[in-house]
Design a protein around this motif. Structure first.
Motif, PDB file in Angstrom:
ATOM      1  N   SER A   1      -0.795   1.460  11.725  1.00  0.00           N
ATOM      2  CA  SER A   1      -0.762   2.370  10.580  1.00  0.00           C
ATOM      3  C   SER A   1      -0.456   1.669   9.264  1.00  0.00           C
ATOM      4  O   SER A   1      -0.984   2.045   8.220  1.00  0.00           O
ATOM      5  CB  SER A   1       0.257   3.482  10.831  1.00  0.00           C
ATOM      6  N   ASN A   2       0.399   0.633   9.300  1.00  0.00           N
ATOM      7  CA  ASN A   2       0.843   0.005   8.044  1.00  0.00           C
ATOM      8  C   ASN A   2       0.311  -1.404   7.840  1.00  0.00           C
ATOM      9  O   ASN A   2       0.488  -1.981   6.764  1.00  0.00           O
ATOM     10  CB  ASN A   2       2.369  -0.032   8.002  1.00  0.00           C
ATOM     11  N   LEU A   3      -0.313  -1.987   8.860  1.00  0.00           N
ATOM     12  CA  LEU A   3      -0.931  -3.304   8.756  1.00  0.00           C
ATOM     13  C   LEU A   3      -2.327  -3.233   9.361  1.00  0.00           C
ATOM     14  O   LEU A   3      -2.481  -2.854  10.524  1.00  0.00           O
ATOM     15  CB  LEU A   3      -0.097  -4.368   9.500  1.00  0.00           C
TER      16      LEU A   3
ATOM     17  N   HIS B   1      -5.943 -12.515   9.835  1.00  0.00           N
ATOM     18  CA  HIS B   1      -5.962 -11.984   8.477  1.00  0.00           C
ATOM     19  C   HIS B   1      -5.550 -10.517   8.516  1.00  0.00           C
ATOM     20  O   HIS B   1      -6.118  -9.724   9.286  1.00  0.00           O
ATOM     21  CB  HIS B   1      -7.364 -12.118   7.868  1.00  0.00           C
ATOM     22  N   LEU B   2      -4.557 -10.167   7.699  1.00  0.00           N
ATOM     23  CA  LEU B   2      -4.036  -8.794   7.698  1.00  0.00           C
ATOM     24  C   LEU B   2      -3.901  -8.267   6.282  1.00  0.00           C
ATOM     25  O   LEU B   2      -3.749  -9.039   5.317  1.00  0.00           O
ATOM     26  CB  LEU B   2      -2.676  -8.729   8.397  1.00  0.00           C
ATOM     27  N   LEU B   3      -3.893  -6.932   6.174  1.00  0.00           N
ATOM     28  CA  LEU B   3      -3.744  -6.246   4.885  1.00  0.00           C
ATOM     29  C   LEU B   3      -2.622  -5.230   5.010  1.00  0.00           C
ATOM     30  O   LEU B   3      -2.736  -4.261   5.778  1.00  0.00           O
ATOM     31  CB  LEU B   3      -5.039  -5.538   4.488  1.00  0.00           C
ATOM     32  N   PRO B   4      -1.507  -5.407   4.273  1.00  0.00           N
ATOM     33  CA  PRO B   4      -0.410  -4.427   4.329  1.00  0.00           C
ATOM     34  C   PRO B   4      -0.722  -3.211   3.460  1.00  0.00           C
ATOM     35  O   PRO B   4      -1.175  -3.339   2.316  1.00  0.00           O
ATOM     36  CB  PRO B   4       0.788  -5.209   3.790  1.00  0.00           C
TER      37      PRO B   4
ATOM     38  N   SER C   1       5.812  -4.531  11.355  1.00  0.00           N
ATOM     39  CA  SER C   1       5.679  -5.323  12.574  1.00  0.00           C
ATOM     40  C   SER C   1       4.212  -5.605  12.855  1.00  0.00           C
ATOM     41  O   SER C   1       3.371  -4.696  12.802  1.00  0.00           O
ATOM     42  CB  SER C   1       6.303  -4.570  13.751  1.00  0.00           C
ATOM     43  N   ILE C   2       3.915  -6.891  13.135  1.00  0.00           N
ATOM     44  CA  ILE C   2       2.544  -7.282  13.479  1.00  0.00           C
ATOM     45  C   ILE C   2       2.307  -6.960  14.948  1.00  0.00           C
ATOM     46  O   ILE C   2       2.933  -7.532  15.833  1.00  0.00           O
ATOM     47  CB  ILE C   2       2.317  -8.779  13.208  1.00  0.00           C
TER      48      ILE C   2
ATOM     49  N   ILE D   1       4.721  -8.987  17.466  1.00  0.00           N
ATOM     50  CA  ILE D   1       4.623 -10.450  17.455  1.00  0.00           C
ATOM     51  C   ILE D   1       5.562 -11.047  16.413  1.00  0.00           C
ATOM     52  O   ILE D   1       6.224 -12.057  16.647  1.00  0.00           O
ATOM     53  CB  ILE D   1       3.169 -10.888  17.178  1.00  0.00           C
ATOM     54  N   HIS D   2       5.632 -10.378  15.259  1.00  0.00           N
ATOM     55  CA  HIS D   2       6.452 -10.887  14.154  1.00  0.00           C
ATOM     56  C   HIS D   2       6.688  -9.734  13.182  1.00  0.00           C
ATOM     57  O   HIS D   2       5.904  -8.785  13.117  1.00  0.00           O
ATOM     58  CB  HIS D   2       5.728 -12.040  13.448  1.00  0.00           C
ATOM     59  N   GLN D   3       7.788  -9.823  12.437  1.00  0.00           N
ATOM     60  CA  GLN D   3       8.076  -8.816  11.418  1.00  0.00           C
ATOM     61  C   GLN D   3       8.021  -9.450  10.035  1.00  0.00           C
ATOM     62  O   GLN D   3       8.498 -10.573   9.842  1.00  0.00           O
ATOM     63  CB  GLN D   3       9.444  -8.181  11.644  1.00  0.00           C
TER      64      GLN D   3
END
Length: 386
Positions: free
Chosen positions: A324-326, A350-353, A360-361, A380-382
């Motif tokens: 929802s957020n990433l 590659h991600l878009l916040p 959280s990824i 995986i990571h925050q």
């Protein structure tokens, strides 16, 4: 064993230690008290009696704490009116598990009247419980007869610190160690050094750092007070293949050095600390690089390492599912080169916040195409998005 009163030699033993502080309780008076008027003073001129602090020498062997050094002075005195020949002095320390010889001294010449045979012994105590100092004196009478007598000095070795440890496994190759150290002596002590000596498989970083340097360095710890220390350990790259083996469970030893309020030093080293080994995984995803500062609606890259911990080669495919957020960017469902056992490859994601705050990824899936098995990786990571 002969009675020492029948012998021309006298053995004296004194423990060498720092003096202690004795504090007298002040006796306060009020205006109605008669004592000041009797002594010819007014209550305003003599507010209290018996104040002050004084050093006092130990009157007995007393107690000693584990890790301290036991030091004692031994003296064999000739209080007779004639020479005594073949004088020897032996000092052994009897513990709960062993007997240690601390001194074995003898004279080749005779011991003249009003002279002495002296020795200073020292031993770092490494066992708790009762200890007995056994002193044996031997000599020859004028007629050549060998005589001896012995004395026993009993003292207790107490535990100075209560050490508790707790492990927090992050990944198979990383772990946090939290240490709590409590002063259980009746006096304040100065924590001079608290460090973790890691095993050869790990590197360690102390996280007890403040703006003034090492946290709580050279600070006094009151009786019953607890201090906390935190360490971050990582497996060295050469030992990553042993991450799920018993060899990786051995972390290292804590080394603690303290001083009493009057400067007597003590040292404790724990036994080897062991962590619980994580359950083996076929695949492991670790984040190697991520930007420190992220802004909402600005794309960013994350470099991950994918490791095959199984016993067989794998043909893998990577898929992404949006959260929802990433949001994931780029292609999904791409194949990787065959990954052999205990080998790794790197993947750039590659991600878009889309929202601010801690995100959280999640949503990464790795498919073993040969076995048609899917491995899901969430949290995986925050990251912090501003």
């Amino acid at each position: 064993m002969d009675n020492s009163k029948e012998h021309p030699l006298i053995l004296r033993v004194m423990r060498l230690t720092k003096p202690s502080i004795i504090t007298s309780s002040p006796l306060h008076n009020e205006a109605s008290d008669t004592l000041p008027s009797i002594m010819g003073h007014s209550s305003t001129q003599l507010p209290a009696y018996g104040t002050g602090e004084t050093l006092i020498l130990p009157h007995s062997f007393g107690n000693i704490f584990l890790g301290e050094t036991f030091v004692s002075y031994l003296s064999v005195n000739n209080e007779s009116g004639s020479d005594v020949t073949s004088v020897s002095l032996t000092a052994d320390l009897q513990t709960g598990s062993q007997r240690i010889t601390l001194s074995n001294k003898s004279l080749n010449e005779s011991l003249k009247p009003e002279t002495s045979l002296d020795a200073v012994i020292n031993h770092e105590v490494k066992e708790l419980g009762n200890h007995i100092l056994v002193c044996i004196v031997k000599y020859n009478r004028p007629n050549g007869e060998t005589r001896s007598f012995r004395k026993f000095f009993k003292f207790q070795v107490l535990k100075p610190l209560d050490v508790k440890t707790k492990f927090y496994n992050i990944e198979c190759d990383q772990v946090y160690l939290e240490t709590q150290i409590q002063n259980i002596t009746p006096s304040p002590i100065c924590m001079e050094k608290v460090s973790l000596d890691p095993s050869t498989m790990y590197t360690v970083q102390s996280l007890d750092i403040s703006t003034h340097g090492e946290f709580n360095s050279q600070s006094y710890t009151k009786p019953s007070e607890v201090r906390q220390y935190l360490y971050w350990l990582k497996l060295k790259p050469a030992h990553l293949k042993k991450a799920f083996t018993e060899a990786a469970s051995i972390i290292g030893k804590l080394d603690i050095v303290w001083k009493s309020s009057l400067g007597e030093r003590g040292r404790l080293q724990t036994s080897q600390l062991q962590r619980a080994i994580m359950t083996p995984r076929d695949l492991l995803v670790q984040v190697n690089k991520v930007p420190e500062r992220l802004k909402v609606l600005e794309p960013f890259e994350v470099l991950c390492k994918l490791t095959n911990y199984s016993d067989r080669s794998k043909q893998l495919m990577v898929k992404y599912e949006n959260q929802s957020n990433l949001l994931w960017q780029g292609s999904s469902g791409f194949a990787l080169d065959k990954l052999n056992p205990k080998e790794s490859c790197f993947i750039t994601m590659h991600l878009l916040p889309t929202s601010v705050g801690i995100q959280s990824i999640s949503g990464m899936k790795v498919v073993d195409t040969e076995l048609n098995r899917t491995y899901e990786f969430d949290d995986i990571h925050q990251v912090l998005v501003a």
